[in-house]
Scaffold this motif. Sequence first.
Motif, PDB file in Angstrom:
ATOM      1  N   GLY A  49       0.813  -1.206   0.000  1.00 50.79           N
ATOM      2  CA  GLY A  49       0.000   0.000   0.000  1.00 50.79           C
ATOM      3  C   GLY A  49       0.849   1.259   0.000  1.00 50.79           C
ATOM      4  N   PHE A  50       0.194   2.385   0.294  1.00 53.35           N
ATOM      5  CA  PHE A  50       0.862   3.687   0.279  1.00 53.35           C
ATOM      6  C   PHE A  50       1.429   3.999   1.658  1.00 53.35           C
ATOM      7  N   GLY A  51       2.644   4.557   1.681  1.00 56.28           N
ATOM      8  CA  GLY A  51       3.262   4.899   2.955  1.00 56.28           C
ATOM      9  C   GLY A  51       4.129   6.144   2.846  1.00 56.28           C
ATOM     10  N   ILE A  52       4.467   6.685   4.013  1.00 54.42           N
ATOM     11  CA  ILE A  52       5.337   7.859   4.109  1.00 54.42           C
ATOM     12  C   ILE A  52       6.630   7.436   4.800  1.00 54.42           C
ATOM     13  N   LEU A  53       7.752   7.786   4.195  1.00 57.25           N
ATOM     14  CA  LEU A  53       9.059   7.586   4.815  1.00 57.25           C
ATOM     15  C   LEU A  53       9.700   8.948   5.020  1.00 57.25           C
TER      16      LEU A  53
END
Length: 205
Positions: A49-53
Amino acid sequence: PELGYQPDSTYAFKLDKDLKDIFGNRLGSDVKFSLVTDGYCPSISVPTGFGILEGYLPPRHPVTLLNVQEAPMEMRRIPDDELIPFYKSIQWYGNEPQALSAPLRTTWHSHAKRNTRSRGYLDLDEALHGEGGLVFSQVESTIGPRQWFKALDDVTRLGLTFKNSPDSSFFWVSFLKTGAPAPNQPVEIRDDDNQVLWRGRTDAQ
Protein backbone atom coordinates in the motif's frame (compact mmCIF):
# COMPACT_ATOMS: atom_id res chain seq x y z
CA PRO A 1 4.98 -33.99 24.33
CA GLU A 2 7.02 -30.95 23.33
CA LEU A 3 10.58 -32.26 22.87
CA GLY A 4 12.14 -29.00 21.70
CA TYR A 5 13.66 -30.30 18.48
CA GLN A 6 15.89 -27.74 16.76
CA PRO A 7 15.84 -27.13 12.99
CA ASP A 8 18.54 -28.53 10.72
CA SER A 9 19.64 -31.00 13.39
CA THR A 10 20.24 -34.74 13.70
CA TYR A 11 19.12 -36.67 16.77
CA ALA A 12 20.30 -40.20 17.58
CA PHE A 13 18.10 -42.59 19.56
CA LYS A 14 18.71 -45.96 21.15
CA LEU A 15 16.15 -48.42 22.47
CA ASP A 16 17.69 -50.69 25.09
CA LYS A 17 17.48 -54.45 24.52
CA ASP A 18 15.88 -54.90 27.96
CA LEU A 19 12.93 -52.63 27.13
CA LYS A 20 9.65 -54.52 27.72
CA ASP A 21 6.22 -54.15 26.23
CA ILE A 22 3.01 -54.21 28.28
CA PHE A 23 3.06 -58.01 28.27
CA GLY A 24 6.58 -58.25 29.65
CA ASN A 25 8.28 -59.23 26.41
CA ARG A 26 11.83 -57.93 26.11
CA LEU A 27 13.06 -56.20 22.97
CA GLY A 28 16.02 -58.60 22.89
CA SER A 29 18.55 -56.40 21.09
CA ASP A 30 19.41 -52.74 21.01
CA VAL A 31 17.70 -50.70 18.28
CA LYS A 32 19.34 -47.51 17.04
CA PHE A 33 17.85 -44.92 14.72
CA SER A 34 18.18 -41.23 13.94
CA LEU A 35 15.86 -38.31 13.25
CA VAL A 36 16.87 -35.48 10.93
CA THR A 37 14.90 -32.22 11.16
CA ASP A 38 14.56 -29.74 8.32
CA GLY A 39 14.78 -25.95 8.53
CA TYR A 40 11.82 -23.73 9.31
CA CYS A 41 9.43 -23.15 6.41
CA PRO A 42 10.54 -20.12 4.35
CA SER A 43 8.42 -16.98 4.54
CA ILE A 44 8.63 -13.38 3.39
CA SER A 45 6.36 -10.44 4.15
CA VAL A 46 6.49 -6.86 2.84
CA PRO A 47 4.08 -4.08 3.95
CA THR A 48 1.92 -3.11 0.99
CA GLY A 49 0.00 0.00 0.00
CA PHE A 50 0.86 3.69 0.28
CA GLY A 51 3.26 4.90 2.95
CA ILE A 52 5.34 7.86 4.11
CA LEU A 53 9.06 7.59 4.81
CA GLU A 54 10.63 10.56 6.56
CA GLY A 55 13.28 12.00 4.25
CA TYR A 56 15.89 12.79 6.89
CA LEU A 57 16.32 9.05 7.47
CA PRO A 58 17.62 6.44 4.98
CA PRO A 59 14.76 5.52 2.60
CA ARG A 60 14.20 1.91 3.60
CA HIS A 61 11.04 -0.15 3.15
CA PRO A 62 10.88 -3.03 5.68
CA VAL A 63 10.93 -6.72 4.82
CA THR A 64 10.34 -9.54 7.32
CA LEU A 65 11.77 -12.90 6.33
CA LEU A 66 12.67 -16.39 7.40
CA ASN A 67 14.95 -18.69 5.42
CA VAL A 68 14.71 -16.58 2.27
CA GLN A 69 18.04 -15.55 0.78
CA GLU A 70 16.88 -13.68 -2.32
CA ALA A 71 13.78 -12.47 -4.15
CA PRO A 72 13.13 -10.82 -7.54
CA MET A 73 12.13 -7.17 -7.27
CA GLU A 74 11.35 -4.14 -9.39
CA MET A 75 11.47 -0.47 -8.50
CA ARG A 76 10.64 2.80 -10.23
CA ARG A 77 10.57 6.45 -9.26
CA ILE A 78 7.15 7.96 -10.01
CA PRO A 79 7.14 11.62 -11.15
CA ASP A 80 4.77 13.84 -9.18
CA ASP A 81 2.64 14.64 -12.23
CA GLU A 82 2.10 10.90 -12.89
CA LEU A 83 1.05 9.96 -9.35
CA ILE A 84 -2.75 10.07 -9.75
CA PRO A 85 -3.08 7.96 -12.94
CA PHE A 86 -0.40 5.57 -11.75
CA TYR A 87 -2.00 5.12 -8.32
CA LYS A 88 -5.38 4.43 -9.92
CA SER A 89 -3.83 1.74 -12.12
CA ILE A 90 -2.23 -0.27 -9.32
CA GLN A 91 -3.58 -3.78 -8.79
CA TRP A 92 -2.48 -4.20 -5.19
CA TYR A 93 -3.30 -7.87 -4.84
CA GLY A 94 -2.75 -10.73 -7.23
CA ASN A 95 -0.12 -12.94 -8.74
CA GLU A 96 0.95 -10.60 -11.55
CA PRO A 97 3.42 -7.71 -11.27
CA GLN A 98 2.41 -4.11 -11.87
CA ALA A 99 3.33 -2.97 -15.38
CA LEU A 100 6.15 -0.42 -15.09
CA SER A 101 7.87 1.74 -17.66
CA ALA A 102 11.67 1.26 -17.59
CA PRO A 103 11.84 -0.19 -14.05
CA LEU A 104 14.97 -1.01 -12.12
CA ARG A 105 15.00 -4.81 -12.08
CA THR A 106 17.24 -6.55 -9.63
CA THR A 107 17.43 -9.37 -7.11
CA TRP A 108 17.01 -8.48 -3.47
CA HIS A 109 19.50 -10.33 -1.26
CA SER A 110 19.31 -11.14 2.43
CA HIS A 111 22.22 -11.82 4.76
CA ALA A 112 20.08 -13.12 7.61
CA LYS A 113 21.08 -16.25 9.49
CA ARG A 114 19.25 -19.43 8.59
CA ASN A 115 16.27 -20.37 10.80
CA THR A 116 16.21 -16.89 12.33
CA ARG A 117 13.27 -14.57 11.68
CA SER A 118 14.76 -11.20 10.88
CA ARG A 119 14.01 -7.78 9.46
CA GLY A 120 15.62 -6.49 6.29
CA TYR A 121 14.77 -3.63 3.96
CA LEU A 122 14.48 -2.47 0.38
CA ASP A 123 16.90 0.37 -0.27
CA LEU A 124 14.77 2.91 -2.14
CA ASP A 125 17.81 5.10 -2.69
CA GLU A 126 18.62 2.84 -5.64
CA ALA A 127 15.78 4.68 -7.41
CA LEU A 128 16.04 8.07 -5.68
CA HIS A 129 19.83 8.58 -5.79
CA GLY A 130 19.95 10.73 -2.68
CA GLU A 131 16.80 12.73 -3.38
CA GLY A 132 13.24 12.56 -2.07
CA GLY A 133 10.22 11.54 -4.09
CA LEU A 134 7.75 8.78 -4.85
CA VAL A 135 8.99 5.22 -5.33
CA PHE A 136 6.96 2.18 -6.33
CA SER A 137 8.50 -1.18 -5.46
CA GLN A 138 7.31 -4.75 -5.87
CA VAL A 139 8.85 -7.95 -4.57
CA GLU A 140 7.97 -11.42 -5.78
CA SER A 141 7.42 -14.22 -3.33
CA THR A 142 8.37 -17.53 -4.94
CA ILE A 143 7.16 -19.51 -1.90
CA GLY A 144 3.99 -21.41 -2.67
CA PRO A 145 1.53 -19.64 -5.01
CA ARG A 146 3.11 -16.75 -6.88
CA GLN A 147 2.57 -13.40 -5.18
CA TRP A 148 3.83 -9.84 -5.60
CA PHE A 149 4.11 -7.46 -2.64
CA LYS A 150 3.51 -3.91 -3.94
CA ALA A 151 4.25 -0.64 -2.15
CA LEU A 152 4.27 3.05 -3.02
CA ASP A 153 6.35 5.22 -0.68
CA ASP A 154 6.61 8.99 -0.50
CA VAL A 155 10.07 9.87 0.80
CA THR A 156 9.70 13.41 2.11
CA ARG A 157 10.71 15.82 4.86
CA LEU A 158 7.34 17.57 4.76
CA GLY A 159 3.93 16.91 6.28
CA LEU A 160 0.67 18.31 4.93
CA THR A 161 -2.43 19.22 6.92
CA PHE A 162 -5.53 20.12 4.91
CA LYS A 163 -8.72 21.70 6.20
CA ASN A 164 -11.68 22.26 3.90
CA SER A 165 -14.93 24.16 4.36
CA PRO A 166 -17.70 25.49 2.08
CA ASP A 167 -16.07 28.93 2.13
CA SER A 168 -12.34 28.22 1.90
CA SER A 169 -9.55 25.68 2.18
CA PHE A 170 -6.45 25.78 4.33
CA PHE A 171 -3.09 24.07 3.82
CA TRP A 172 -0.49 23.75 6.53
CA VAL A 173 2.91 22.44 5.43
CA SER A 174 5.42 21.65 8.16
CA PHE A 175 8.70 19.81 8.60
CA LEU A 176 8.15 16.26 9.86
CA LYS A 177 11.21 16.32 12.08
CA THR A 178 10.47 19.54 13.99
CA GLY A 179 6.83 20.43 13.27
CA ALA A 180 7.96 23.94 12.25
CA PRO A 181 6.23 25.69 9.31
CA ALA A 182 7.83 25.09 5.91
CA PRO A 183 7.70 28.39 3.99
CA ASN A 184 7.72 28.88 0.20
CA GLN A 185 6.75 25.27 -0.57
CA PRO A 186 4.78 24.61 -3.77
CA VAL A 187 1.26 23.21 -3.25
CA GLU A 188 -0.90 21.82 -6.02
CA ILE A 189 -4.45 20.45 -6.20
CA ARG A 190 -5.39 17.97 -8.93
CA ASP A 191 -8.67 16.18 -9.62
CA ASP A 192 -9.21 12.47 -10.31
CA ASP A 193 -8.45 13.08 -13.99
CA ASN A 194 -5.06 14.58 -13.06
CA GLN A 195 -6.11 18.08 -14.12
CA VAL A 196 -4.51 20.93 -12.13
CA LEU A 197 -7.19 22.86 -10.25
CA TRP A 198 -4.97 25.21 -8.26
CA ARG A 199 -1.32 26.04 -7.61
CA GLY A 200 0.23 28.14 -4.89
CA ARG A 201 3.04 28.42 -2.34
CA THR A 202 3.10 28.40 1.43
CA ASP A 203 3.93 31.52 3.39
CA ALA A 204 6.05 31.80 6.52
CA GLN A 205 3.09 31.17 8.86
